[in-house]
Each structure stands twice: as C-alpha cells, then as structure tokens.
Design a protein around this motif. Structure first.
Motif, PDB file in Angstrom:
ATOM      1  N   MET A   1     -19.617 -26.213  10.455  1.00 31.89           N
ATOM      2  CA  MET A   1     -20.201 -25.724   8.805  1.00 31.89           C
ATOM      3  C   MET A   1     -20.207 -26.813   8.101  1.00 31.89           C
ATOM      4  O   MET A   1     -19.519 -27.681   7.988  1.00 31.89           O
ATOM      5  CB  MET A   1     -19.252 -24.453   8.489  1.00 31.89           C
ATOM      6  CG  MET A   1     -19.697 -24.040   7.075  1.00 31.89           C
ATOM      7  SD  MET A   1     -18.508 -22.775   6.273  1.00 31.89           S
ATOM      8  CE  MET A   1     -19.212 -21.285   6.963  1.00 31.89           C
ATOM      9  N   ARG A   2     -21.341 -27.175   7.339  1.00 33.42           N
ATOM     10  CA  ARG A   2     -21.576 -27.975   6.191  1.00 33.42           C
ATOM     11  C   ARG A   2     -20.640 -27.686   5.252  1.00 33.42           C
ATOM     12  O   ARG A   2     -19.937 -26.667   4.949  1.00 33.42           O
ATOM     13  CB  ARG A   2     -23.040 -28.005   5.945  1.00 33.42           C
ATOM     14  CG  ARG A   2     -23.493 -26.834   4.939  1.00 33.42           C
ATOM     15  CD  ARG A   2     -24.886 -27.024   4.362  1.00 33.42           C
ATOM     16  NE  ARG A   2     -25.364 -26.046   3.582  1.00 33.42           N
ATOM     17  CZ  ARG A   2     -25.230 -25.666   2.738  1.00 33.42           C
ATOM     18  NH1 ARG A   2     -24.523 -26.380   1.891  1.00 33.42           N
ATOM     19  NH2 ARG A   2     -25.897 -24.700   2.185  1.00 33.42           N
ATOM     20  N   LYS A   3     -20.372 -28.699   4.499  1.00 37.40           N
ATOM     21  CA  LYS A   3     -19.612 -28.589   3.169  1.00 37.40           C
ATOM     22  C   LYS A   3     -20.090 -27.618   2.344  1.00 37.40           C
ATOM     23  O   LYS A   3     -21.363 -27.460   2.171  1.00 37.40           O
ATOM     24  CB  LYS A   3     -19.496 -30.201   2.686  1.00 37.40           C
ATOM     25  CG  LYS A   3     -18.437 -30.922   3.667  1.00 37.40           C
ATOM     26  CD  LYS A   3     -18.233 -32.221   2.514  1.00 37.40           C
ATOM     27  CE  LYS A   3     -17.358 -33.057   3.419  1.00 37.40           C
ATOM     28  NZ  LYS A   3     -16.981 -34.388   2.565  1.00 37.40           N
ATOM     29  N   PHE A   4     -19.265 -26.888   1.674  1.00 39.21           N
ATOM     30  CA  PHE A   4     -19.640 -26.005   0.574  1.00 39.21           C
ATOM     31  C   PHE A   4     -18.812 -26.110  -0.731  1.00 39.21           C
ATOM     32  O   PHE A   4     -17.519 -26.756  -0.590  1.00 39.21           O
ATOM     33  CB  PHE A   4     -19.525 -24.665   1.293  1.00 39.21           C
ATOM     34  CG  PHE A   4     -18.172 -24.028   1.805  1.00 39.21           C
ATOM     35  CD1 PHE A   4     -17.324 -23.445   0.721  1.00 39.21           C
ATOM     36  CD2 PHE A   4     -17.711 -24.574   2.803  1.00 39.21           C
ATOM     37  CE1 PHE A   4     -16.286 -22.997   1.047  1.00 39.21           C
ATOM     38  CE2 PHE A   4     -16.317 -23.930   3.241  1.00 39.21           C
ATOM     39  CZ  PHE A   4     -15.758 -23.271   2.296  1.00 39.21           C
ATOM     40  N   LYS A   5     -19.252 -25.368  -1.645  1.00 35.63           N
ATOM     41  CA  LYS A   5     -18.639 -25.367  -2.900  1.00 35.63           C
ATOM     42  C   LYS A   5     -18.363 -23.944  -3.265  1.00 35.63           C
ATOM     43  O   LYS A   5     -18.981 -23.107  -2.818  1.00 35.63           O
ATOM     44  CB  LYS A   5     -19.530 -25.995  -4.105  1.00 35.63           C
ATOM     45  CG  LYS A   5     -19.396 -27.618  -4.221  1.00 35.63           C
ATOM     46  CD  LYS A   5     -19.944 -27.875  -5.425  1.00 35.63           C
ATOM     47  CE  LYS A   5     -19.251 -27.759  -6.540  1.00 35.63           C
ATOM     48  NZ  LYS A   5     -19.421 -28.388  -7.914  1.00 35.63           N
ATOM     49  N   LEU A   6     -17.169 -23.787  -4.113  1.00 34.65           N
ATOM     50  CA  LEU A   6     -16.993 -22.500  -4.506  1.00 34.65           C
ATOM     51  C   LEU A   6     -17.248 -22.285  -6.092  1.00 34.65           C
ATOM     52  O   LEU A   6     -16.896 -23.116  -6.721  1.00 34.65           O
ATOM     53  CB  LEU A   6     -15.424 -22.060  -4.137  1.00 34.65           C
ATOM     54  CG  LEU A   6     -15.126 -22.023  -2.848  1.00 34.65           C
ATOM     55  CD1 LEU A   6     -13.825 -22.608  -2.496  1.00 34.65           C
ATOM     56  CD2 LEU A   6     -15.378 -20.594  -2.280  1.00 34.65           C
ATOM     57  N   VAL A   7     -18.008 -21.576  -6.447  1.00 33.49           N
ATOM     58  CA  VAL A   7     -18.438 -21.087  -7.936  1.00 33.49           C
ATOM     59  C   VAL A   7     -17.814 -19.766  -8.253  1.00 33.49           C
ATOM     60  O   VAL A   7     -18.161 -18.609  -7.813  1.00 33.49           O
ATOM     61  CB  VAL A   7     -19.858 -21.264  -7.943  1.00 33.49           C
ATOM     62  CG1 VAL A   7     -20.218 -20.873  -9.593  1.00 33.49           C
ATOM     63  CG2 VAL A   7     -20.478 -22.516  -7.747  1.00 33.49           C
ATOM     64  N   TRP A   8     -16.956 -19.594  -9.327  1.00 34.50           N
ATOM     65  CA  TRP A   8     -16.309 -18.107  -9.754  1.00 34.50           C
ATOM     66  C   TRP A   8     -16.424 -18.131 -11.089  1.00 34.50           C
ATOM     67  O   TRP A   8     -16.509 -19.196 -11.844  1.00 34.50           O
ATOM     68  CB  TRP A   8     -14.852 -18.174  -9.170  1.00 34.50           C
ATOM     69  CG  TRP A   8     -14.000 -19.500  -9.797  1.00 34.50           C
ATOM     70  CD1 TRP A   8     -13.218 -18.739 -10.917  1.00 34.50           C
ATOM     71  CD2 TRP A   8     -13.561 -20.450  -9.418  1.00 34.50           C
ATOM     72  NE1 TRP A   8     -12.485 -19.948 -11.341  1.00 34.50           N
ATOM     73  CE2 TRP A   8     -12.597 -20.947 -10.482  1.00 34.50           C
ATOM     74  CE3 TRP A   8     -14.130 -21.634  -8.320  1.00 34.50           C
ATOM     75  CZ2 TRP A   8     -12.321 -22.210 -10.175  1.00 34.50           C
ATOM     76  CZ3 TRP A   8     -13.620 -22.689  -8.333  1.00 34.50           C
ATOM     77  CH2 TRP A   8     -12.550 -23.328  -9.304  1.00 34.50           C
ATOM     78  N   SER A   9     -16.422 -16.658 -11.398  1.00 38.90           N
ATOM     79  CA  SER A   9     -16.091 -16.290 -12.752  1.00 38.90           C
ATOM     80  C   SER A   9     -15.113 -15.463 -12.953  1.00 38.90           C
ATOM     81  O   SER A   9     -14.724 -14.654 -11.841  1.00 38.90           O
ATOM     82  CB  SER A   9     -17.483 -15.437 -13.119  1.00 38.90           C
ATOM     83  OG  SER A   9     -17.930 -14.606 -12.335  1.00 38.90           O
ATOM     84  N   SER A  10     -14.410 -15.249 -13.936  1.00 43.93           N
ATOM     85  CA  SER A  10     -13.013 -14.574 -14.013  1.00 43.93           C
ATOM     86  C   SER A  10     -13.093 -14.058 -15.458  1.00 43.93           C
ATOM     87  O   SER A  10     -13.377 -14.590 -16.473  1.00 43.93           O
ATOM     88  CB  SER A  10     -11.758 -15.413 -13.799  1.00 43.93           C
ATOM     89  OG  SER A  10     -11.960 -16.285 -12.729  1.00 43.93           O
ATOM     90  N   ARG A  11     -12.750 -12.738 -15.571  1.00 43.58           N
ATOM     91  CA  ARG A  11     -12.551 -12.149 -16.487  1.00 43.58           C
ATOM     92  C   ARG A  11     -11.434 -10.836 -16.414  1.00 43.58           C
ATOM     93  O   ARG A  11     -11.644  -9.995 -15.645  1.00 43.58           O
ATOM     94  CB  ARG A  11     -13.757 -11.227 -17.349  1.00 43.58           C
ATOM     95  CG  ARG A  11     -13.952 -10.907 -18.725  1.00 43.58           C
ATOM     96  CD  ARG A  11     -14.887 -10.517 -19.061  1.00 43.58           C
ATOM     97  NE  ARG A  11     -14.857 -10.087 -20.590  1.00 43.58           N
ATOM     98  CZ  ARG A  11     -15.787  -9.308 -21.366  1.00 43.58           C
ATOM     99  NH1 ARG A  11     -17.233  -9.198 -20.679  1.00 43.58           N
ATOM    100  NH2 ARG A  11     -15.678  -8.883 -22.474  1.00 43.58           N
ATOM    101  N   SER A  12     -10.502 -10.867 -17.513  1.00 44.46           N
ATOM    102  CA  SER A  12      -9.581  -9.508 -17.446  1.00 44.46           C
ATOM    103  C   SER A  12      -9.527  -9.173 -19.028  1.00 44.46           C
ATOM    104  O   SER A  12      -9.480 -10.056 -19.956  1.00 44.46           O
ATOM    105  CB  SER A  12      -8.346  -9.942 -17.006  1.00 44.46           C
ATOM    106  OG  SER A  12      -7.245  -8.876 -17.141  1.00 44.46           O
TER     107      SER A  12
END
Length: 217
Positions: A1-12
C-alpha cells in the motif's frame, strides 16, 4: 500500500436539553497527520454523578504514549474506579469508550465498551463495526461501562482499511437522531464532524452530541 495521510474533523457539543457535556473525544481538534493515529469517543453516563469526569479521565489516559487498546482501556477503567474510591460522592460514575488505532499498513484496531459506535464507509458501503452493549429490551441500560465494572469484557477487532475509506466515531446522541441511511449519505458526500453535529443540534436532541470523522487520503 502506498503512503497515506489521515485527515480528521472532531466536534463535541452539549445538547440543548442537557446542563453539561458529559462526552469527551480524542483528538478534540480537527487536523491531519501520517499514521500511526488513534482516536476515541467517550460518553459519560447521563444522569449519573460525575459522568463528565469519568469520560475526561478516560480520554486523558488514552493520550498516554501507548497503542495497546486493551491496556489503555483497562488503565482508564482502573483510574476511574480509583477516583471513586478517593471521592465517595462520585460513586456510580462511568463512561463508554470506543477507541481505534490505525497503523502504517492501514490496519485499524478497535477497542469497544458501551454503546458509542464506530462506522466505516468503504467502497460506498456503510459498515457498523461495533455492537451496542445494551441490556436487551433496555436501550439506555449498558451491560458494562468503564468505572462500573472491575473486569471489562472489551470487544476488540481488526478492520483492514483502504485509501478512500471514511471512519466515523460517534456517541449515541448522534446516531439516535440520524438514521444509518442518512449517515451513509452524509459520509458519501464528504461530511465533517462539525457539519454532522450541527445538523443534530437543529433537531433538539435529548443527549450530548459527539463525532470524529477520519478520512484516509
């Protein structure tokens, strides 16, 4: 698998019918990074003393420099039990915990106690990875929670992710207000945690509302 990034959004957010937000999430702020990555949603038991403290303790423990979910969840449980021993007025406190780690091979490990949820949208299919641990016939009664059981039966599993997958961690305050078909559509449309929580708050929910949306890119 090629390199990947994680992009996240968070809210509470505190629901309009609650006096305080008893949910805690990690990471608490949106961002992006390379793996390894970990995230968790904790829902302090509503109506119980110090539910907000229980979920906060769980999330703080989760920030320890360790990726072993079983160890992290058990450590959080021990700290919540000790807090109750040291603070008798807090007896009865507890929290759910649904936590994940993602490694460089895009293998997601899940550790789960309670009724918060983990969903994965993969190839346009929505998979509910976790099972709610409720007493049959009693939707709001949990079989177990951190802080209420000395020995936890942690539900652990692995899920192989692919680039393009989207993960949603959420409290019951979100999924009780939105049906799974709607959640699926929003995730297909590229929704963020901020957007999902905003939509739920417009519905005058009974509970607090928390979400983390993670994209593999």
């Amino acid at each position: 698998m090629r390199k990947f990034k994680l992009v996240w959004s968070s809210r509470s957010e505190c629901g309009p019918n609650r006096k305080k937000n008893e949910d805690s999430i990690y990471p608490s702020r949106s961002g992006s990074d390379s793996p390894p990555f970990k995230a968790a949603v904790c829902d302090g038991l509503g109506g119980h003393v110090s539910g907000d403290i229980a979920s906060t303790i769980a999330v703080k423990t989760f920030q320890d420099n360790d990726d072993n979910l079983n160890k992290l969840i058990n450590n959080a449980n021990e700290k919540i039990l000790k807090f109750q021993d040291d603070n008798p007025e807090s007896l009865g406190m507890g929290t759910t915990m649904t936590a994940i780690t993602i490694n460089e091979d895009a293998l997601m490990k899940i550790g789960h106690v309670g009724d918060s949820r983990c969903y994965v949208l993969s190839e346009r299919n929505l998979v509910k990875v976790t099972e709610d641990q409720n007493v049959p016939g009693y939707q709001n009664v949990l079989k177990q929670a951190l802080g209420s059981n000395e020995k936890l039966n942690i539900h652990e599993m692995d899920f192989q992710l692919q680039i393009g997958d989207v993960i949603l961690l959420c409290s019951d305050g979100l999924y009780n207000e939105l049906g799974e078909e709607y959640i699926k559509k929003k995730m297909q449309d590229g929704t963020s945690a901020e957007s999902l929580v905003s939509e739920v708050l417009l519905l005058n929910p009974k509970d607090n509302v928390s979400a983390i949306v993670i994209n593999l890119t």
